[in-house]
Design an enzyme around this catalytic site. Structure first.
Site, PDB file in Angstrom:
ATOM      1  N   HIS A 176       0.854  -1.193   0.000  1.00  0.00           N
ATOM      2  CA  HIS A 176       0.000   0.000   0.000  1.00  0.00           C
ATOM      3  C   HIS A 176       0.886   1.239   0.000  1.00  0.00           C
ATOM      4  O   HIS A 176       2.107   1.152   0.186  1.00  0.00           O
ATOM      5  CB  HIS A 176      -0.975   0.004   1.176  1.00  0.00           C
ATOM      6  CG  HIS A 176      -0.326   0.075   2.524  1.00  0.00           C
ATOM      7  ND1 HIS A 176       0.443  -0.940   3.043  1.00  0.00           N
ATOM      8  CD2 HIS A 176      -0.347   1.045   3.481  1.00  0.00           C
ATOM      9  CE1 HIS A 176       0.862  -0.614   4.252  1.00  0.00           C
ATOM     10  NE2 HIS A 176       0.410   0.596   4.537  1.00  0.00           N
ATOM     11  N   HIS A 184       1.420   3.878   1.936  1.00  0.00           N
ATOM     12  CA  HIS A 184       1.896   4.623   3.091  1.00  0.00           C
ATOM     13  C   HIS A 184       3.419   4.642   3.034  1.00  0.00           C
ATOM     14  O   HIS A 184       4.049   3.656   2.639  1.00  0.00           O
ATOM     15  CB  HIS A 184       1.393   4.005   4.394  1.00  0.00           C
ATOM     16  CG  HIS A 184      -0.007   4.401   4.724  1.00  0.00           C
ATOM     17  ND1 HIS A 184      -0.812   3.688   5.586  1.00  0.00           N
ATOM     18  CD2 HIS A 184      -0.764   5.458   4.305  1.00  0.00           C
ATOM     19  CE1 HIS A 184      -1.997   4.275   5.687  1.00  0.00           C
ATOM     20  NE2 HIS A 184      -1.985   5.350   4.912  1.00  0.00           N
ATOM     21  N   HIS A 213       5.768  -5.322  12.281  1.00  0.00           N
ATOM     22  CA  HIS A 213       5.138  -4.011  12.181  1.00  0.00           C
ATOM     23  C   HIS A 213       4.783  -3.481  13.582  1.00  0.00           C
ATOM     24  O   HIS A 213       3.669  -3.058  13.845  1.00  0.00           O
ATOM     25  CB  HIS A 213       3.886  -4.063  11.293  1.00  0.00           C
ATOM     26  CG  HIS A 213       3.485  -2.716  10.760  1.00  0.00           C
ATOM     27  ND1 HIS A 213       2.585  -1.902  11.395  1.00  0.00           N
ATOM     28  CD2 HIS A 213       3.879  -2.045   9.643  1.00  0.00           C
ATOM     29  CE1 HIS A 213       2.425  -0.792  10.702  1.00  0.00           C
ATOM     30  NE2 HIS A 213       3.199  -0.856   9.627  1.00  0.00           N
ATOM     31  N   HIS A 218      -7.336  -1.735   5.497  1.00  0.00           N
ATOM     32  CA  HIS A 218      -6.514  -0.670   6.072  1.00  0.00           C
ATOM     33  C   HIS A 218      -7.162   0.668   5.731  1.00  0.00           C
ATOM     34  O   HIS A 218      -8.227   0.726   5.108  1.00  0.00           O
ATOM     35  CB  HIS A 218      -5.094  -0.777   5.520  1.00  0.00           C
ATOM     36  CG  HIS A 218      -4.081  -0.014   6.310  1.00  0.00           C
ATOM     37  ND1 HIS A 218      -4.073   0.037   7.682  1.00  0.00           N
ATOM     38  CD2 HIS A 218      -3.020   0.749   5.904  1.00  0.00           C
ATOM     39  CE1 HIS A 218      -3.061   0.777   8.094  1.00  0.00           C
ATOM     40  NE2 HIS A 218      -2.413   1.225   7.034  1.00  0.00           N
ATOM     41  N   ASP A 268      -0.571  -3.879   6.068  1.00  0.00           N
ATOM     42  CA  ASP A 268      -1.191  -3.538   7.344  1.00  0.00           C
ATOM     43  C   ASP A 268      -2.684  -3.842   7.246  1.00  0.00           C
ATOM     44  O   ASP A 268      -3.272  -3.640   6.197  1.00  0.00           O
ATOM     45  CB  ASP A 268      -1.028  -2.064   7.637  1.00  0.00           C
ATOM     46  CG  ASP A 268       0.413  -1.592   7.681  1.00  0.00           C
ATOM     47  OD1 ASP A 268       1.318  -2.392   7.298  1.00  0.00           O
ATOM     48  OD2 ASP A 268       0.672  -0.440   8.038  1.00  0.00           O
ATOM     49  N   ASP A 321       5.956   4.387   4.950  1.00  0.00           N
ATOM     50  CA  ASP A 321       6.847   3.404   5.572  1.00  0.00           C
ATOM     51  C   ASP A 321       6.894   2.094   4.799  1.00  0.00           C
ATOM     52  O   ASP A 321       7.641   1.181   5.168  1.00  0.00           O
ATOM     53  CB  ASP A 321       6.448   3.153   7.029  1.00  0.00           C
ATOM     54  CG  ASP A 321       5.001   2.713   7.200  1.00  0.00           C
ATOM     55  OD1 ASP A 321       4.132   3.288   6.529  1.00  0.00           O
ATOM     56  OD2 ASP A 321       4.734   1.815   8.021  1.00  0.00           O
ATOM     57  N   HIS A 322       6.141   2.002   3.723  1.00  0.00           N
ATOM     58  CA  HIS A 322       6.159   0.804   2.878  1.00  0.00           C
ATOM     59  C   HIS A 322       6.668   1.075   1.464  1.00  0.00           C
ATOM     60  O   HIS A 322       6.861   0.119   0.708  1.00  0.00           O
ATOM     61  CB  HIS A 322       4.759   0.194   2.802  1.00  0.00           C
ATOM     62  CG  HIS A 322       4.279  -0.332   4.120  1.00  0.00           C
ATOM     63  ND1 HIS A 322       4.277  -1.675   4.431  1.00  0.00           N
ATOM     64  CD2 HIS A 322       3.818   0.308   5.224  1.00  0.00           C
ATOM     65  CE1 HIS A 322       3.816  -1.842   5.670  1.00  0.00           C
ATOM     66  NE2 HIS A 322       3.529  -0.656   6.159  1.00  0.00           N
TER      67      HIS A 322
END
Length: 304
Positions: free
Chosen positions: A63, A65, A271, A143, A213, A67-68
């Site tokens: 996805h 976000h 995570h 998510h 997530d 941090d990914h």
């Protein structure tokens, strides 16, 4: 047996810490290398893992976000400086493509390899990659934005030849593949030797599911049933279940419930919220429901 390994490059959550890197993993299957997510610091972790950059053939982004995926353009740029020529395939929600193209135009002009983008529908369970030995499926997750996990499966292999039986009946090498495909053998005397006497069952296919997530999904276990290894986010413990629901994350107990109901072989937790100085509480909570639980950590290599 051909290698099937998961390399943990980062298993923290959105807030950077000195302990954990943002989400990223490499999955090695039968000589192929695939990356899942590419948070900041992924290149450093690749160096530390001694994995060759050039071996990564595809990147799967769960996805959008940061941090990914914030590490993706930097890694592509490094690929260019290292002289990569093989195409790099990127699988992600379609919203990433225009942003990625702008970044490539700005920072990566003159690449000698092609970045091939594959738009992923995160709402359906579908095979999005396939070759002669591996498939990769999407796993719809819940998510705050479009998000999916990925399920890596080996394809079944052919049965194993019983060499002593082949030698005993004097079966020529030219017939080995036919026997692997199910044929029997007829001796010079006319005796029929059943295939079951010439082979043993093939090794059961292995599988790996990456789920991060997501909120707890009661039906998720059906999509990952009997998976050999399950990675499921465990951002919080039950003490913060309200935050898990608010921010569309899961607790360790919920991750363990998915593994238990799926009859998974093992569960890998990750995570982690930055609020936890030690993840032992997360592990203990998961092991109460699913004893075969373990903590992901940077540098960990797991054989599937």
């Amino acid at each position: 047996m051909e290698p099937f390994r998961v390399y943990i490059l980062g298993c923290g959550s959105a807030l950077p810490t000195l302990k954990h890197f943002a989400s990223s993993q490499v999955v090695e299957i039968r000589g192929k290398f695939f990356m899942i997510d590419c948070g900041e610091g992924t290149q450093i972790q690749l160096r530390r893992s001694h994995l060759r950059f050039t071996k990564i053939s595809a990147v799967f982004i769960s996805h959008l976000h940061g941090d990914h995926c914030f590490g993706l353009i930097g890694m592509i740029s490094t690929f260019g400086m290292l002289g990569r020529t093989a195409p790099l395939h990127v699988y992600a929600d379609r919203a990433l493509e225009p942003m990625l193209r702008m970044q490539l135009d700005m920072f990566c002009r003159g690449l000698e390899f092609e970045v091939v983008f594959h738009a992923v529908d995160t709402t359906v369970n579908r095979v999005i990659y396939e070759d002669k030995s591996v498939t990769v499926e999407t796993i719809p997750l819940d998510h705050r934005i479009a998000c999916c996990g990925f399920l890596f499966r080996e394809k079944p292999t052919l049965p194993h030849i019983l060499r002593d039986m082949i030698d005993y009946y004097g079966i020529p090498v030219s017939q080995i593949n036919n026997i692997k495909m199910g044929s029997g053998w007829v001796t010079a005397e006319g005796d029929v030797i059943a295939n079951s006497r010439l082979v043993t069952a093939s090794t059961p296919p292995r599988s790996y599911a990456y789920c991060s997530d997501t909120r707890y999904l009661p039906g998720l276990h059906e999509l990952v049933r009997d998976v050999s290894l399950l990675y499921h986010e465990s951002t919080y413990t039950n003490d913060h279940a309200d935050r898990a629901r608010m921010y569309y994350h899961s607790t360790a107990a919920e991750a363990a419930a998915v593994a238990r109901d799926a009859h998974a072989g093992r569960l890998l937790l990750g995570h982690y919220s930055a609020r936890y100085d030690h993840e032992e509480l997360i592990l203990q909570e998961a092991q109460q429901l699913f004893p075969e639980s373990a903590l992901a950590k940077e540098g960990l290599i797991v054989d599937v």
